[in-house]
Each structure stands twice: as structure tokens, then as C-alpha cells.
Design a protein around this motif. Structure first.
Motif, mmCIF file in Angstrom:
data_model
loop_
_atom_site.group_PDB
_atom_site.id
_atom_site.type_symbol
_atom_site.label_atom_id
_atom_site.label_comp_id
_atom_site.label_asym_id
_atom_site.label_seq_id
_atom_site.Cartn_x
_atom_site.Cartn_y
_atom_site.Cartn_z
ATOM 1 N N TYR A 148 34.625 -29.398 31.179
ATOM 2 C CA TYR A 148 33.606 -29.028 32.144
ATOM 3 C C TYR A 148 32.511 -28.174 31.501
ATOM 4 C CZ TYR A 148 37.099 -30.877 35.260
ATOM 5 O OH TYR A 148 38.012 -31.709 35.863
ATOM 6 N N TYR A 149 31.293 -28.343 32.022
ATOM 7 C CA TYR A 149 30.107 -27.778 31.370
ATOM 8 C C TYR A 149 30.169 -26.272 31.185
ATOM 9 C CZ TYR A 149 28.178 -25.567 35.525
ATOM 10 O OH TYR A 149 27.985 -24.729 36.586
ATOM 11 N N TYR A 150 30.926 -25.558 32.019
ATOM 12 C CA TYR A 150 30.965 -24.101 31.926
ATOM 13 C C TYR A 150 31.922 -23.618 30.838
ATOM 14 C CZ TYR A 150 35.117 -24.762 34.884
ATOM 15 O OH TYR A 150 36.325 -25.174 35.398
ATOM 16 N N SER A 151 32.592 -24.551 30.141
ATOM 17 C CA SER A 151 33.539 -24.174 29.083
ATOM 18 C C SER A 151 33.216 -24.925 27.794
ATOM 19 C CB SER A 151 34.973 -24.474 29.539
ATOM 20 O OG SER A 151 35.911 -24.021 28.592
ATOM 21 N N GLY A 210 26.149 -27.755 24.297
ATOM 22 C CA GLY A 210 27.401 -28.437 24.015
ATOM 23 C C GLY A 210 27.830 -29.373 25.122
ATOM 24 N N THR A 211 26.854 -29.850 25.906
ATOM 25 C CA THR A 211 27.163 -30.753 27.009
ATOM 26 C C THR A 211 26.263 -31.981 26.968
ATOM 27 O OG1 THR A 211 25.595 -29.832 28.608
ATOM 28 C CG2 THR A 211 27.772 -28.796 28.480
ATOM 29 N N ASP A 220 24.419 -37.267 38.927
ATOM 30 C CA ASP A 220 24.446 -36.619 37.623
ATOM 31 C C ASP A 220 25.712 -35.796 37.466
ATOM 32 O OD1 ASP A 220 20.909 -36.011 37.844
ATOM 33 O OD2 ASP A 220 21.946 -37.583 36.726
ATOM 34 N N GLU A 221 26.389 -36.002 36.356
ATOM 35 C CA GLU A 221 27.570 -35.236 35.995
ATOM 36 C C GLU A 221 27.357 -34.683 34.586
ATOM 37 O OE1 GLU A 221 30.164 -34.866 38.103
ATOM 38 O OE2 GLU A 221 29.360 -36.223 39.623
ATOM 39 N N TRP A 222 28.036 -33.586 34.284
ATOM 40 C CA TRP A 222 27.929 -32.989 32.953
ATOM 41 C C TRP A 222 29.312 -32.866 32.342
ATOM 42 C CZ3 TRP A 222 24.386 -32.364 36.623
ATOM 43 C CH2 TRP A 222 23.034 -32.294 36.257
ATOM 44 N N VAL A 223 29.395 -33.121 31.038
ATOM 45 C CA VAL A 223 30.675 -33.074 30.344
ATOM 46 C C VAL A 223 30.449 -32.458 28.969
ATOM 47 C CG1 VAL A 223 30.411 -35.404 29.391
ATOM 48 C CG2 VAL A 223 32.706 -34.456 29.715
ATOM 49 N N THR A 224 31.411 -31.701 28.486
ATOM 50 C CA THR A 224 31.278 -31.078 27.164
ATOM 51 C C THR A 224 31.546 -32.094 26.057
ATOM 52 O OG1 THR A 224 33.593 -30.391 27.153
ATOM 53 C CG2 THR A 224 31.979 -28.816 28.020
ATOM 54 N N VAL A 225 31.121 -31.752 24.856
ATOM 55 C CA VAL A 225 31.337 -32.608 23.692
ATOM 56 C C VAL A 225 32.345 -31.960 22.749
ATOM 57 C CG1 VAL A 225 29.012 -33.552 23.852
ATOM 58 C CG2 VAL A 225 29.440 -31.601 22.337
ATOM 59 N N LEU A 241 21.746 -18.069 36.197
ATOM 60 C CA LEU A 241 22.609 -19.233 36.356
ATOM 61 C C LEU A 241 23.998 -19.000 35.810
ATOM 62 C CD1 LEU A 241 20.042 -22.030 35.424
ATOM 63 C CD2 LEU A 241 20.474 -20.966 37.652
ATOM 64 N N SER A 242 24.266 -17.796 35.333
ATOM 65 C CA SER A 242 25.591 -17.421 34.822
ATOM 66 C C SER A 242 26.050 -18.374 33.729
ATOM 67 C CB SER A 242 26.618 -17.378 35.967
ATOM 68 O OG SER A 242 27.697 -16.556 35.633
ATOM 69 N N ASN A 243 25.250 -18.468 32.681
ATOM 70 C CA ASN A 243 25.488 -19.417 31.596
ATOM 71 C C ASN A 243 26.521 -18.850 30.617
ATOM 72 O OD1 ASN A 243 25.061 -20.708 28.930
ATOM 73 N ND2 ASN A 243 23.418 -21.803 29.975
ATOM 74 N N ASN A 244 27.707 -19.449 30.614
ATOM 75 C CA ASN A 244 28.792 -18.944 29.768
ATOM 76 C C ASN A 244 28.493 -19.102 28.286
ATOM 77 O OD1 ASN A 244 30.316 -18.224 31.993
ATOM 78 N ND2 ASN A 244 31.509 -20.112 31.999
#
Length: 530
Positions: free
Chosen positions: A183-186, A203-204, A271-276, A333-336
Motif C-alpha cells: 500500500y502507498y503509505y508503506s 516508490g509507488t 485509480d489505485e496506487w501500489v508500491t514497487v 497529506l501525512s506523507n510517510n
């Protein structure tokens, strides 16, 4: 059975009276009159009443309110209790980064040539060297490729290589949950990484799914393109009245994006977001494609990891916006990811070691030097995503009071989410909260939420003009979220005393159940985060 009133931290009567005599009546420059002892007592009764909310039955609440000008403690309830902070930990990280790096700090990305160049031919490699930029976009890589072409290079006999050695090779923070990884926040943290949009969730990748006719696969578009990742599975187009069941994830430990589920016909793109996996390699693939578009031919095949040799010469350069500007997407936006980049950058600039260990040591030093380690605490990362983090309300109000006197305060204050402002780059994670109340446009505060945790810490101006710092840290609940309790406390501080029934209804109707983040869920439907 109604729960018993929450126990508040007791002050000896003599101390309380002394505080009232010394601080409660003396007007400040921007405060027409200080609250009386009766007003302070009303605040105590009101906040005790709010903390008796049934949603907090069996839960932990740590709360503190102080006057930042006088230091007077207006309310304290278990203010020294260690609790999980969630994303309010970003208050500590951002303040330490402003102290260590300054508002003008920029992150650089370079393209280096390792061989000699003659008649447009580079006999060697082009190295894309990351400088920790958390805001690097595909457009920035395109501009770097243009610079390479403008330098006269037309053929590279070697390969596109990438150097992420500014930071260490530990990609995930201590105490992060393995099932959060897609997930984009990790995101994985790397000195060379790429964001898919101007929220700077580095990284997404953005996966856009467009439905077709019922029974046909949805069209898939990956942004940015040319990343080298693979996609398996598919999303089916269902009937127009069918449920939305889309799932976009990444197979653990790989770069494979897995699609499944269905979306209704005629529903429009989703739209969906996924980490790489391995952000540096993905970034290098996107750069290699940009070079090709600008007429630079590279004979080497796949990008490879290197450490650029000392003699490599610079052929292209990009700098990020200054840290003062990056604070807006970071805190609003609380960007981790930005939080973790700042930790590693502090380690790199302070000790030559771009690691969590070195960066966290520098944060600890910042707190100690300024007398802000007023209680024990534990910080395991920069974002608050770690389940090892522990803080107290005492620490937060000490930090918030200290920050008001710093030269970077105005930048920091305006970068905090502002309650009730629907502009996502102003209201941020508070855009949909406390609308239509005295807290709207008044409360500047950092939010935090994860399973069993909701937190809020920041500033509010009271009706008397007092500049208050507050921290509301709620943990260990298993049922309905007590987030409205935190909001009601902030509204009470902004609006003053009220009858009990009115006090409990001072959150705008229809907003109690909303999640913090006012933007699409980015592939984390059903999860709480911030």
C-alpha cells in the motif's frame, strides 16, 4: 452501564491556585483577558465529560492543554502515559528536520558519465545518482534526459546505471507491518526513488482501470510508464449495478502487480496506487526510456546498481523544491515516505550515515538539547507507522510550545492541516473535520490514525485569545472510532464553555465517521491510516 468519569491528573490545590494567580489573570499582548479560575474549572469539567464518552470505555486517553505564552497547564489527563502516536510523530520529525536542515534544504539528483566522451559517443556508463529527493517525478527524469541530449551525448556504449548509496539499503522501517507493504503509505525507502503524482507518494505506481463493456476486462494503464514491472491477473467489467470489488496489490518480495475483482460498467476510471519493489531500479528504467525519447541510444541492456566512481563527471542536475515547500504535502497529506527521507537525510548530513539509526540519533539530540525530552519516549521511525513508537502528551505540548519561538515556526504552522478547510492543500487531513464549528480555520494540528489509534496534536486560539497547544492521544479501542472525541475537545478549546448536550454535539453533522484523508483512498479501502 455508563462508564465512570475518566480520572484526570490531579494538581495540588496550592499549585493550581498559584498558577492561576501568576498566569491566569495577566493579559498578554494579543489576549484581551485571561480565563478566570472558574473558566479553568469549567474546562476541566468539560474535558472530563468528553473523555467519559462510551467509545473510550476500556481505552487509553492521554490529553494535555497548555498556554504556550505562559506555560500554564490548563488540563492534563494521563499526560505522562506512553501511547502510540501514529502520524502525530511527524511533528517531532519535521521540527527536528527544520532545526537540522533548514527550510532551504534541497535534494539533488545527478546524471554522471563514467567514461570519456568524443563526437557524441560516451564510452562508459551514464549513472543516475539519487540524492534522497522524495519528490522526484517522471517529468524531472525527462528533463534530466533532455540535459544529457543537450550536452551532445548521442550514444552510450555502456549502460544506464543507478546509484542509491546516499542512504543505506534498509528499505522498510522497524516495526512496520508486512501486510502494509503493497500500500502507498508503506513505501520502500531509497535515496533514488520516483513519485507517481504531486502528492509525492514516492516508490509507488498509479494503476488506472477503465471499465469496458460488461464481461470484458478493464483497460489497465500504469503511471509512470516504462517501469519494468509486470502485471498479472485482470479486473472484469461487471454490470452497471454490480458491486465494486477491485483489488490491486503486489506479490510479496517481487515487482509483480496482481489485479483481481470487478468494477461496474460506466463507473468511470478507477485509480489505485501500489508500491514497487526496489524503487531505484524502477526509477532507472523510467530514466532509460526518457533517454531513448530524447535520442540518446544506450547499448547496455538492463539498468544495474553501482556506486559512482569519484572521477565521474556531471552531465545533468536536478534540485527539489526547498524543504519549506515540501512541508506542505508532507504534513497536510501525512506523507510517510517524506518523513523517512528526512530521517535518513539528517543521518547523512550529520554523521555521514544515511540510516534510520543515525537520523533518529540526531532527532534525539535535538530533543535533548532543547529540553524537550521531558518524559521517556521511543521513536523507531519518522512517520509514526511503526508499532514500536511511544510518546506522551507532555512531550508534544513541550515541543509545540518550543516551536512557537523558532524562526521556522510560521512555515511549520502553515504546513499543518487546518480544520474544516476543504482545499486539500490547506485543510489536508483535517479538511472534512470540524466544519462549521469555532475550530474551523482556527485549529492547526497534525492528525494520526491506525488500527486502535486516533491522535490529534497542534494549536488552537481560545475565545479569550490564548494561544493554546494541545495533544489528544487515544489508544486501545476496538470498536467505533473515538475520533469525534478528539474533535470535540479541539472545538471546546476554540469555542469556550457550553451546556453538556451542546458540548457533545459540537462536531458538524455528517462528519463524525469520515476518515482523516480527504482524497481517494489510494487502494486502502477498509483500512484506517494517516
Amino acid at each position: 452501564m455508563r462508564p465512570l468519569p475518566r480520572r484526570r491528573a490531579a494538581l495540588p490545590v496550592a499549585v493550581a491556585l498559584t498558577a492561576a494567580l501568576l498566569a491566569g489573570f495577566a493579559p498578554g499582548a494579543d489576549a484581551p483577558a485571561r480565563a478566570s479560575t472558574a473558566s479553568a474549572s469549567t474546562l476541566t469539567d468539560d474535558l472530563d465529560l468528553l473523555l467519559a464518552d462510551p467509545r473510550l470505555a476500556g481505552a487509553t486517553a492521554a490529553v494535555k492543554v497548555v498556554d504556550t505564552e505562559t506555560g500554564e497547564v490548563l488540563y492534563a489527563h494521563d499526560a505522562q502515559r506512553l501511547v502510540l502516536p501514529a502520524s502525530t510523530m511527524k511533528l517531532v520529525t519535521s521540527a527536528a528536520a527544520l532545526d537540522a536542515l533548514g527550510t532551504g534544504h534541497r535534494f539533488a539528483t545527478d546524471v554522471l558519465a563514467t567514461g570519456r566522451s568524443d563526437a557524441g559517443v560516451l564510452r562508459g556508463d551514464l549513472v543516475l545518482r539519487g540524492g534522497g529527493d522524495p519528490s522526484l517525478l517522471a517529468a524531472d527524469l525527462d528533463a534530466l534526459a533532455q540535459q544529457v541530449a543537450d550536452s551532445g551525448v548521442r550514444l552510450v556504449t555502456g549502460a544506464v546505471a543507478y546509484d542509491a548509496s546516499r542512504y543505506d539499503d534498509v528499505p522498510l522501517g522497524s516495526g512496520w507491518a508486512w501486510d502494509d507493504e503493497p500500500y502507498y503509505y508503506s513505501p520502500q525507502i531509497s535515496a533514488l526513488t520516483l513519485a507517481s503524482d504531486t502528492d509525492y507518494d514516492m516508490g509507488t505506481l498509479q494503476v488506472t482501470l477503465t471499465p469496458g463493456e460488461p464481461g470484458t476486462p478493464a483497460a489497465v494503464r500504469i503511471t509512470p510508464a516504462d517501469t519494468g514491472v509486470t502485471v498479472s491477473g485482470s479486473v472484469t467489467t461487471g454490470q452497471s449495478d454490480s458491486p465494486f470489488t477491485v483489488d490491486v496489490t503486489r506479490r510479496h518480495g517481487t515487482g509483480e502487480i496482481v489485479l483481481s475483482g470487478s468494477l461496474p460498467a460506466g463507473s468511470g476510471p478507477d485509480d489505485e496506487w501500489v508500491t514497487v519493489e526496489d524503487p531505484a531500479e524502477v526509477t532507472a528504467h523510467v530514466f532509460a526510456a526518457a533517454l531513448a525519447r530524447h535520442g540518446v541510444r544506450v547499448l547496455g541492456r538492463d539498468p544495474r546498481a553501482v556506486t559512482a566512481p569519484a572521477g565521474a563527471r556531471q552531465v545533468a542536475h536536478h534540485e527539489s523544491a526547498p524543504l519549506g515547500d515540501l512541508l506542505v504535502p508532507f504534513l497536510k497529506l501525512s506523507n510517510n515516505g517524506i518523513a523517512e527521507h528526512l530521517v535518513k537525510e539528517m543521518g547523512r548530513t550529520g554523521a555521514g550515515d544515511g540510516s534510520w539509526r543515525a537520523g533518529l540519533a540526531r532527532i534525539s539530540d535535538f530533543l535533548h538539547r532543547n529540553g524537550l525530552d521531558v518524559t521517556p519516549a521511543r521513536q523507531a521511525d519518522g512517520s509514526g507507522l511503526s508499532r514500536y513508537d511511544l510518546v506522551t502528551a507532555d512531550r508534544y505540548t513541550a515541543l509545540l510550545s518550543y516551536a512557537r519561538k523558532q524562526p521556522w515556526f510560521a512555515t511549520w504552522y502553515e504546513a499543518l492541516p487546518i480544520a474544516g478547510n476543504p482545499d486539500r492543500m490547506v485543510g489536508g487531513t483535517l479538511a472534512n473535520r470540524m466544519q462549521g464549528t469555532a475550530a474551523a480555520g482556527n485549529v492547526h494540528a497534525k492528525t494520526g490514525s491506525m488500527s486502535g489509534v486516533t491522535t490529534l496534536a497542534g494549536y488552537v486560539t481560545s475565545p479569550e485569545g490564548r494561544k493554546l497547544a494541545f495533544a489528544v492521544l487515544l489508544n486501545d479501542f476496538a470498536g467505533s472510532s473515538p475520533r469525534p472525541v478528539a474533535d470535540r475537545i479541539a472545538v471546546r478549546l476554540a469555542s469556550g464553555p457550553a451546556p453538556a448536550a451542546q458540548l457533545r454535539s459540537r462536531v458538524a453533522p455528517g462528519t463524525e465517521g469520515q476518515v482523516d484523508e480527504p482524497v481517494p483512498s489510494k487502494g486502502v479501502r477498509g483500512r484506517t491510516w494517516d
